[in-house]
Write a protein that holds these residues in place. Structure first.
Motif, short mmCIF file in Angstrom:
data_model
loop_
_atom_site.label_atom_id
_atom_site.label_comp_id
_atom_site.label_asym_id
_atom_site.label_seq_id
_atom_site.Cartn_x
_atom_site.Cartn_y
_atom_site.Cartn_z
N GLN A 114 0.84 -1.21 0.00
CA GLN A 114 0.00 0.00 0.00
C GLN A 114 0.87 1.25 0.00
OE1 GLN A 114 -3.31 -0.42 -0.43
NE2 GLN A 114 -2.62 -2.53 -0.44
N LEU A 115 1.92 1.23 0.83
CA LEU A 115 2.82 2.37 0.93
C LEU A 115 3.54 2.62 -0.39
CD1 LEU A 115 4.31 4.53 2.61
CD2 LEU A 115 5.92 2.74 3.31
N ARG B 66 1.15 4.05 -2.92
CA ARG B 66 0.82 5.46 -2.64
C ARG B 66 1.98 6.36 -3.06
NH1 ARG B 66 0.18 7.61 3.35
NH2 ARG B 66 2.46 7.55 3.22
N GLU B 67 3.19 6.03 -2.65
CA GLU B 67 4.34 6.89 -2.97
C GLU B 67 4.55 6.95 -4.48
OE1 GLU B 67 6.00 8.84 -0.69
OE2 GLU B 67 4.41 8.11 0.61
N LYS C 18 9.57 3.16 8.11
CA LYS C 18 8.68 2.19 7.48
C LYS C 18 9.49 1.05 6.84
CE LYS C 18 5.07 5.48 7.10
NZ LYS C 18 5.54 6.85 6.93
N GLN D 118 4.70 -1.38 13.07
CA GLN D 118 4.67 -0.55 11.84
C GLN D 118 3.43 -0.86 10.98
OE1 GLN D 118 8.20 -0.53 9.35
NE2 GLN D 118 9.50 0.08 11.05
N VAL E 118 0.59 1.06 12.56
CA VAL E 118 0.69 2.51 12.29
C VAL E 118 0.23 2.81 10.87
CG1 VAL E 118 2.33 4.42 11.98
CG2 VAL E 118 2.54 2.89 13.97
N MET E 119 0.68 1.96 9.93
CA MET E 119 0.37 2.17 8.52
C MET E 119 -1.13 1.98 8.27
SD MET E 119 2.55 3.10 6.45
CE MET E 119 1.73 4.02 5.22
N GLU F 52 -3.51 2.48 10.30
CA GLU F 52 -4.17 3.67 10.85
C GLU F 52 -4.06 4.84 9.86
OE1 GLU F 52 -4.16 4.23 14.83
OE2 GLU F 52 -5.20 6.15 14.57
N GLU F 53 -2.85 5.03 9.31
CA GLU F 53 -2.62 6.10 8.35
C GLU F 53 -3.51 5.95 7.12
OE1 GLU F 53 1.75 6.82 8.27
OE2 GLU F 53 1.30 7.71 6.30
N PHE F 54 -3.73 4.70 6.72
CA PHE F 54 -4.56 4.43 5.53
C PHE F 54 -6.04 4.26 5.88
CE2 PHE F 54 -0.55 3.33 3.41
CZ PHE F 54 -0.76 3.84 2.15
N ASN F 55 -6.36 4.43 7.16
CA ASN F 55 -7.74 4.24 7.58
C ASN F 55 -8.28 2.85 7.26
OD1 ASN F 55 -9.58 5.80 8.98
ND2 ASN F 55 -9.16 7.49 7.53
#
Ligand code: ADP
Ligand code: MG
Length: 366
Positions: free
Chosen positions: A180-181, A184-185, A204, A268, A271-272, A274-277
């Motif tokens: 996902q990260l 996104r990037e 990350k 991690q 956390v990720m 959460e960041e991505f809902n």
């Protein structure tokens, strides 16, 4: 192509094969003849031979915009080793078949092979053959792995018994959050259009490594052997825990109960999510590519399995009539459904299609 890159056509097929395979000395006594004849020759004496294969297609399984080629080679090899370990065997040889379009240079393919070589060194596997071809549709890599096991050591998916403990190694969902990260990037970089755009990956590293450079759990198979435990069933987690639990229960004609609060998840990953809902448990249950081992052991092995570091007991096997369910923190039972990786999604299930459909419905005049 830069001036110090080499066009594949300039080497020709045999020049390329030689360049790719010359630094792979054979290590295993079972590898009698490797690259260089019409077929490899293997000698397994009285052992059982395990064979597994994987096909990786550009645009379906990987995206060369954000997957470094060396990592791609490493991962392509390791996911095959993982399948052999999941049978409680030891990988010994691979063949590597590769198709490449003219976009790729000799140096690109060498980068893939440097990853394959590293994986072969770490896991003690020999490269014994393959095939090489031009491709009209981008990069294709297919690896076949051959391994060995004593007949009595092989663990299938169909041996789980009522009251067995369900165990999983490592943690789950990290490779999915890493993907996902990266996606996104990559889309942020595309939107910037600036070649000097630097994605922010600080803190990350773990989830990226889980996605880009997974490991096969050789260590877990060895630890189980050392502890004197033979799992009653086992498989590796490539498509997601939900899907793999259903495979084991279906093959073994059982049900299962798995506890939400026992599913191992790295910080991690949390956390990720959460960041991505995203719902964290959904990511851990359905995100694929963790390459951890999912296995069942008799209840009597409880203490022995608990003593192995990095192995979590997440639930138990039940009668088939009870079905497969996840027990939530507040004691509710949710039926387990396979929502992991599907090689043949229906049009409405493919993310690109879903996006297009969402866009169209936004644009529709009603
Ligand atoms: P054939 O014509 O019999 O298919 P090739 O000329 O394709 O043989 O291959 C020659 C040798 O090189 C064989 O041993 C084959 O297994 C090996 N080989 C070919 N391509 C690869 C590759 N991409 N990686 C590793 N070995 C390869
Ligand atoms: Mg050939």
């Amino acid at each position: 192509m830069t001036p110090n890159e080499t066009e594949i056509a300039s080497l020709g097929e045999f020049g390329l094969i030689d360049r790719l395979t010359r630094d792979f000395p054979l290590k295993n006594p079972s590898s009698v003849k490797g690259v260089g004849d019409d077929a490899a020759v293997l000698d397994y004496k009285d052992k059982r031979v395990l064979v597994t294969t994987d096909l990786l297609l550009e645009g379906i399984h990987f995206d060369v915009r954000y997957v470094p080629l060396k990592h791609l080679g490493y991962k392509a090899a390791v996911v095959n080793f993982s399948d052999i370990y999941a049978m409680n065997g030891t990988p010994k040889q691979i063949t590597v078949s590769i198709g490449m379009s003219s976009r790729f240079t000799v140096e690109h393919i060498e980068a893939i092979y440097s990853g394959i070589r590293l994986a072969c060194e770490i896991y003690g596997v020999d490269l014994v053959g393959g095939d090489t071809s031009a491709s009209a549709t981008g990069l294709v890599i297919s690896i076949t792995c051959i391994g060995e096991a004593e007949e009595e050591d092989i663990v299938y998916r169909d041996g789980a018994k009522e009251t067995d403990l369900i165990c999983v190694s490592g943690d789950l969902g990290a490779a999915y959050m890493g993907l996902q990260l990266l996606e996104r990037e990559n889309s942020v970089a595309a939107a910037h259009g600036a070649p000097d755009f630097q994605p922010d990956f600080a803190g990350k590293e773990y989830i990226l490594e889980r996605q880009l450079k997974p490991e096969a759990r050789k260590d877990v198979v060895e630890a189980l052997r050392k502890a004197g435990i033979k799992p009653t069933s086992m498989m590796d987690v490539s498509d997601g825990l939900s899907s793999e639990l259903l495979h084991i229960c279906h093959a073994s004609r059982t049900g299962c109960r798995v506890y939400e609060d026992k599913i191992p998840i790295d910080y991690q990953t949390a956390v990720m999510a959460e960041e991505f809902n995203m719902n964290l448990v959904t990511a851990a249950m359905n995100g694929g590519e963790d390459y951890e081992l999912l296995f069942t052991v008799p209840l009597t092995d409880h203490d022995k399995v608990k003593a192995i570091p990095g192995v979590s007991v997440i639930g138990y096997v039940t009668k088939p009539e009870l079905g497969c369910a996840l027990v939530t923190r507040d004691g509710q039972e949710l039926g387990i459904k396979a929502q992991g990786w599907n090689a043949f999604p229906r049009p409405s299930e493919s993310p690109a299609q879903a996006e297009a459909e969402a866009e169209n419905s936004e644009k529709s005049p009603e």
